[in-house]
Scaffold this motif. Sequence first.
Motif, PDB file in Angstrom:
ATOM      1  N   GLY A   1       2.669  -6.423   8.948  1.00 32.39           N
ATOM      2  CA  GLY A   1       3.833  -6.717   8.405  1.00 32.39           C
ATOM      3  C   GLY A   1       5.056  -6.662   9.333  1.00 32.39           C
TER       4      GLY A   1
ATOM      5  N   ARG B   1       0.755  -1.234  -0.229  1.00 35.54           N
ATOM      6  CA  ARG B   1      -0.163   0.148   0.067  1.00 35.54           C
ATOM      7  C   ARG B   1       0.976   1.172   0.017  1.00 35.54           C
ATOM      8  NH1 ARG B   1      -4.452   1.225   4.603  1.00 35.54           N
ATOM      9  NH2 ARG B   1      -2.775   1.657   5.712  1.00 35.54           N
TER      10      ARG B   1
ATOM     11  N   LEU C   1      -7.712  -6.010   6.448  1.00 40.54           N
ATOM     12  CA  LEU C   1      -8.515  -5.589   5.388  1.00 40.54           C
ATOM     13  C   LEU C   1      -8.759  -4.066   6.013  1.00 40.54           C
ATOM     14  CD1 LEU C   1     -10.266  -6.219   2.725  1.00 40.54           C
ATOM     15  CD2 LEU C   1     -11.977  -6.599   4.471  1.00 40.54           C
ATOM     16  N   ALA C   2      -8.109  -3.152   5.384  1.00 37.23           N
ATOM     17  CA  ALA C   2      -8.336  -1.738   5.982  1.00 37.23           C
ATOM     18  C   ALA C   2      -9.137  -0.894   4.809  1.00 37.23           C
ATOM     19  CB  ALA C   2      -6.954  -1.077   6.238  1.00 37.23           C
ATOM     20  N   THR C   3      -8.484  -0.185   4.332  1.00 33.96           N
ATOM     21  CA  THR C   3      -9.502   0.595   3.008  1.00 33.96           C
ATOM     22  C   THR C   3     -10.178  -0.744   2.208  1.00 33.96           C
ATOM     23  OG1 THR C   3      -7.650   0.598   1.335  1.00 33.96           O
ATOM     24  CG2 THR C   3      -7.714   2.373   2.812  1.00 33.96           C
ATOM     25  N   GLY C   4      -9.449  -1.694   2.024  1.00 34.23           N
ATOM     26  CA  GLY C   4      -9.878  -2.921   1.068  1.00 34.23           C
ATOM     27  C   GLY C   4      -9.175  -2.878  -0.298  1.00 34.23           C
ATOM     28  N   GLY C   5      -8.311  -1.811  -0.550  1.00 33.00           N
ATOM     29  CA  GLY C   5      -7.755  -1.693  -1.746  1.00 33.00           C
ATOM     30  C   GLY C   5      -6.743  -2.803  -2.067  1.00 33.00           C
TER      31      GLY C   5
HETATM   32  C1  PRP Z   1      -1.033  -4.179   4.898  1.00 30.72           C
HETATM   33  C2  PRP Z   1      -1.721  -5.249   4.906  1.00 30.72           C
HETATM   34  C3  PRP Z   1      -2.669  -5.520   3.845  1.00 30.72           C
HETATM   35  C4  PRP Z   1      -2.756  -3.886   3.472  1.00 30.72           C
HETATM   36  C5  PRP Z   1      -4.428  -3.473   4.031  1.00 30.72           C
HETATM   37  O1  PRP Z   1       0.043  -4.439   3.701  1.00 30.72           O
HETATM   38  O2  PRP Z   1      -1.170  -6.528   5.138  1.00 30.72           O
HETATM   39  O3  PRP Z   1      -2.309  -5.962   2.735  1.00 30.72           O
HETATM   40  O4  PRP Z   1      -1.935  -3.199   4.103  1.00 30.72           O
HETATM   41  O5  PRP Z   1      -4.482  -2.460   3.720  1.00 30.72           O
HETATM   42  P1  PRP Z   1      -5.627  -1.774   2.626  1.00 30.72           P
HETATM   43  O6  PRP Z   1      -6.644  -2.665   2.980  1.00 30.72           O
HETATM   44  O7  PRP Z   1      -5.781  -0.379   2.768  1.00 30.72           O
HETATM   45  O8  PRP Z   1      -5.170  -2.042   1.317  1.00 30.72           O
HETATM   46  P2  PRP Z   1       1.073  -3.321   3.496  1.00 30.72           P
HETATM   47  O9  PRP Z   1       0.775  -2.475   2.290  1.00 30.72           O
HETATM   48  O10 PRP Z   1       1.606  -2.560   4.792  1.00 30.72           O
HETATM   49  O11 PRP Z   1       2.333  -4.135   2.960  1.00 30.72           O
HETATM   50  P3  PRP Z   1       3.293  -5.124   3.613  1.00 30.72           P
HETATM   51  O12 PRP Z   1       2.469  -6.490   4.065  1.00 30.72           O
HETATM   52  O13 PRP Z   1       4.101  -5.663   2.738  1.00 30.72           O
HETATM   53  O14 PRP Z   1       3.828  -4.533   5.046  1.00 30.72           O
END
Ligand code: PRP
Length: 209
Positions: free
Chosen positions: A202, A104, A134-138
Amino acid sequence: MSKVTVMDHPLIRHKIGIIRRKEVGSKDFRQMISEIAMLMCYEATRDLKLQDVEIETPICPTTVKELQGKKLAVVPILRAGLGMVEGMLEMIPAAKVGHIGLYRDPETLKPVEYYCKLPADSSEREVFVVDPMLATGGSAAAAIQMLKDKGVKRIRFMCIIAAPEGVAKMQEEHPDVDVYIGALDDHLNDHGYIVPGLGDAGDRIFGTK
Ligand code: PRP
Ligand code: URA
């Protein structure tokens, strides 16, 4: 509309309560993520289809049940999804494993793709996409779109903590994908972090930052 299941098993709720604590270090965090994934996998596979097969016990022929169709596939979203793979494989040791690399962008909060490697015949398999958050879901929505673009039809998504915003995005973009959630939290903060959440999954799994 897809089915959204929020886990109510006491063991899952207890373990999620532990990983939310900021003082829990990587070793215990990783262990708990794996255990939660295992328990969630058990709950999320209740409706898998079975078929009859004829076998022989040491005593006599009989009919038993076995899972129908090709083996399942587990597809973690890198990096944090990797933490859930071992627990899933404890429950389904014969599952194939694919990987989708997404991160993200911290400014835009939009997912950036960098890797995709799936098991052969993924289009004929039931695929579980896993990511603790699952935050913004993007990220989840983009990962699922990548799978669909490669012909995968039967997809489920499993996360440990979800924000309502992410669930809404999944229902809007992928109404055909059932979603399994360990705990449904309150909202996202201005940086796109889940509140109360558990921080950066992560970083906590891999001890970075
Ligand atoms: C985190 C998490 C999800 C994402 C969720 O990963 O593991 O993949 O954020 O956020 P979203 O729903 O808003 O897309 P991150 O982007 O931090 O990458 P990483 O696992 O490589 O640290
Ligand atoms: N990614 C995380 O790891 N944690 C959050 O709270 C949101 C996105």
